[in-house]
Design an enzyme around this catalytic site. Structure first.
Site, PDB file in Angstrom:
ATOM      1  N   TYR A 147       0.856  -1.178   0.000  1.00  0.00           N
ATOM      2  CA  TYR A 147       0.000   0.000   0.000  1.00  0.00           C
ATOM      3  C   TYR A 147       0.892   1.228   0.000  1.00  0.00           C
ATOM      4  O   TYR A 147       1.868   1.293   0.748  1.00  0.00           O
ATOM      5  CB  TYR A 147      -0.892   0.003   1.240  1.00  0.00           C
ATOM      6  CG  TYR A 147      -1.820   1.205   1.315  1.00  0.00           C
ATOM      7  CD1 TYR A 147      -2.857   1.359   0.407  1.00  0.00           C
ATOM      8  CD2 TYR A 147      -1.654   2.178   2.299  1.00  0.00           C
ATOM      9  CE1 TYR A 147      -3.708   2.455   0.474  1.00  0.00           C
ATOM     10  CE2 TYR A 147      -2.503   3.278   2.379  1.00  0.00           C
ATOM     11  CZ  TYR A 147      -3.533   3.411   1.457  1.00  0.00           C
ATOM     12  OH  TYR A 147      -4.379   4.493   1.526  1.00  0.00           O
ATOM     13  N   ASP A 246       9.378   2.995  -0.074  1.00  0.00           N
ATOM     14  CA  ASP A 246       8.319   3.634   0.710  1.00  0.00           C
ATOM     15  C   ASP A 246       8.490   3.239   2.178  1.00  0.00           C
ATOM     16  O   ASP A 246       8.284   2.088   2.552  1.00  0.00           O
ATOM     17  CB  ASP A 246       6.953   3.195   0.166  1.00  0.00           C
ATOM     18  CG  ASP A 246       5.790   3.866   0.892  1.00  0.00           C
ATOM     19  OD1 ASP A 246       6.030   4.563   1.900  1.00  0.00           O
ATOM     20  OD2 ASP A 246       4.646   3.684   0.450  1.00  0.00           O
ATOM     21  N   LYS A 276       3.577   9.226   8.831  1.00  0.00           N
ATOM     22  CA  LYS A 276       3.301   8.637  10.135  1.00  0.00           C
ATOM     23  C   LYS A 276       4.244   9.153  11.237  1.00  0.00           C
ATOM     24  O   LYS A 276       4.052  10.262  11.703  1.00  0.00           O
ATOM     25  CB  LYS A 276       3.272   7.111  10.001  1.00  0.00           C
ATOM     26  CG  LYS A 276       2.155   6.703   9.000  1.00  0.00           C
ATOM     27  CD  LYS A 276       1.763   5.263   8.956  1.00  0.00           C
ATOM     28  CE  LYS A 276       0.512   5.087   8.110  1.00  0.00           C
ATOM     29  NZ  LYS A 276       0.660   4.377   6.854  1.00  0.00           N
TER      30      LYS A 276
HETATM   31  C1  PLP Z   1       0.060   4.794   5.496  1.00  0.00           C
HETATM   32  C2  PLP Z   1       0.893   4.553   4.291  1.00  0.00           C
HETATM   33  C3  PLP Z   1       0.868   5.410   3.178  1.00  0.00           C
HETATM   34  C4  PLP Z   1      -0.121   6.536   3.057  1.00  0.00           C
HETATM   35  O1  PLP Z   1       0.045   7.511   4.024  1.00  0.00           O
HETATM   36  P1  PLP Z   1      -1.195   8.489   4.377  1.00  0.00           P
HETATM   37  O2  PLP Z   1      -0.602   9.459   5.314  1.00  0.00           O
HETATM   38  O3  PLP Z   1      -2.259   7.617   4.957  1.00  0.00           O
HETATM   39  O4  PLP Z   1      -1.614   9.106   3.085  1.00  0.00           O
HETATM   40  C5  PLP Z   1       1.776   5.190   2.153  1.00  0.00           C
HETATM   41  N1  PLP Z   1       2.648   4.168   2.204  1.00  0.00           N
HETATM   42  C6  PLP Z   1       2.690   3.321   3.239  1.00  0.00           C
HETATM   43  C7  PLP Z   1       3.707   2.230   3.255  1.00  0.00           C
HETATM   44  C8  PLP Z   1       1.801   3.469   4.317  1.00  0.00           C
HETATM   45  O5  PLP Z   1       1.830   2.590   5.327  1.00  0.00           O
END
Ligand code: PLP
Length: 438
Positions: A147, A246, A276
């Site tokens: 994701y 990511d 985060k």
């Molecule tokens: C949570 C998440 C995102 C998206 O971040 P948001 O602040 O919710 O837009 C992207 N990549 C990873 C790996 C994530 O866990």
């Protein structure tokens, strides 16, 4: 017209469903896959949550990652309070942005420059645009079960809520966008090699979670001493493509340097994305990498990227105060808490005869309700989600708030003390028996 008397979770949820689609502002919060009414939260302190019905829970969600020091941590709250007194937003440069960028760059070797945004989604979206501009190519390669936020190009076979609700991707993504995204099975080196052999000249970038944690935790595997991330960087670079790592979820949680600190030997991503933890609970994301690539951003370069609230002073204050608490002691505490909890869960599930496997990436972990290790999305989907649902509700009933999905990591904080673990331990046997009772 507006009712202020409805304050129970059930009342709030029914009001919410009138004015907010499905009653929530992010899909996994709706309890759609586990059923029931989500508690509406009123406050949180340390490892504990309070809901609108007067109940208290031990929190194992941590706002999906940011609350690594626990809720309402004193120094973080004080830093935000102090920043708020000096102005909520300037739309002009302020010192906190510089200090936060310096802090992140100092922790992660490959980073030379960083730009702050307001979410992980914005970070990955901007990194894709930059990669396409830098290479003059269109195709993006992603992995099933990973994701990367709700970016059009990255929703195909995505993890997190897309996995929770068993969606193949999202409606509303144009055919042209979908054509430019190739989805491969996570960890499948032959598939990566074959794709590059066939279409290498079209590929702008490979994007991967540094360690997938949105289908549950699926750590990258080594083959012949070469980790999957390093393999990706070598394969992409051989064909003039970029690697985007990511770390929105793993960043500064898996270790002090993020997941790169766990397996960053002999390779480097070109671009990295964060979110985060770096905002400590306020909306912050970031993307960064090589100076020559980051230099393509406007105003000095041709790639436009901007944000009215990017680098917001409250957000940078929260992020910096959070980083101030994230020293080696904090990570060793997180590590031992995480291991202790893994053991408690595994013991309870074993005692009740529930098939399960616990997987880790640094201090991150998740529990799959199946016997065999999970190496990719097909494995993750093959778990017993019904058993998870029974387990989840029994834990909630006993005062432990787990992610309402079998496809998510569990999050501990430095505020999860041995006393807090005891509370979880006393909830586990009953929940494990519930999971076993089909
Ligand atoms: C949570 C998440 C995102 C998206 O971040 P948001 O602040 O919710 O837009 C992207 N990549 C990873 C790996 C994530 O866990």
């Amino acid at each position: 017209m507006t009712s202020t008397s409805s304050t129970s979770s059930a009342d709030l949820f029914s009001r919410a469903q009138q004015v907010i689609p499905s009653g929530v502002n992010s899909p996994v919060r709706a309890f759609g896959s586990v059923g029931g009414t989500p508690p509406f939260l009123t406050s949180a302190k340390g490892a504990l949550l309070q809901d609108a019905d007067g109940r208290e829970y031990v929190d194992l969600v941590g706002s999906w990652g940011p609350m690594i020091l626990g809720h309402a941590e004193e120094r973080v709250v004080e830093a935000v309070r102090e920043a708020a007194g000096r102005g909520l937003s300037f739309g002009a440069p302020q010192a906190g942005e510089v200090t936060l960028a310096e802090e992140v760059i100092s922790r992660v070797g490959p980073l030379e420059q960083l730009r702050l945004v307001n979410s992980g989604t914005e970070a990955t979206m901007s990194a894709l645009r930059l990669a396409r501009a830098a290479t003059g190519r269109d195709v993006i390669v992603k992995f099933a079960g990973c994701y990367h936020g709700h970016v059009d190009a990255l929703l195909a076979e995505a993890g997190s809520g897309v996995a929770t609700f068993a969606m193949p991707g999202s409606a509303g993504v144009t055919a042209a966008t979908a054509r430019d995204t190739v989805v491969l099975p996570y960890g499948d080196r032959d598939a990566v090699t074959a794709l590059f052999a066939e279409r290498g000249g079209e590929i702008a970038a490979v994007i991967t979670e540094a360690a997938p944690a949105n289908m549950g935790v699926v750590p990258p595997q080594e083959e012949d001493g070469i980790g999957f991330n390093r393999f990706l960087s070598e394969t992409a670079h051989a064909e003039g493509a970029l690697l985007i790592s990511d770390e929105v979820l793993t960043g500064f949680r898996a270790s002090r340097e993020g997941y790169y600190g766990v397996d960053g030997e002999g390779w480097a991503p070109d671009l990295m994305t964060f979110g985060k933890v770096i905002g400590g609970g306020l909306p912050v994301g970031a993307f960064g990498g090589r100076r020559d690539l980051m230099g393509l951003l406007a105003p000095s370069g041709p790639v436009y990227q901007a944000g009215t609230l990017s680098g917001n002073p409250l957000a940078t204050a929260a992020g910096l105060a959070t980083f101030a608490g994230l020293d080696e002691t904090a990570y060793s505490r997180l590590g031992s808490t995480s291991r202790a909890l893994q053991q408690l869960v595994a013991d309870a599930l074993t005692a009740a005869g529930v098939p399960h496997v616990v997987q880790t990436a640094g201090t991150l972990f998740s529990v799959f309700f199946r016997e065999q290790p999970v190496t990719g999305y097909e494995d993750a989907k093959a778990q017993d989600t019904e058993a998870f649902t029974r387990f989840f509700h029994a834990m909630l009933e006993a005062g432990v708030y787990l992610p309402p999905s079998a496809f998510e990591a569990w999050f501990v904080s430095t505020a999860h003390t041995p006393e807090v673990l005891d509370r979880i331990a006393s909830a586990l046997p009953g929940a494990a028996r519930a999971a076993a009772s089909a």
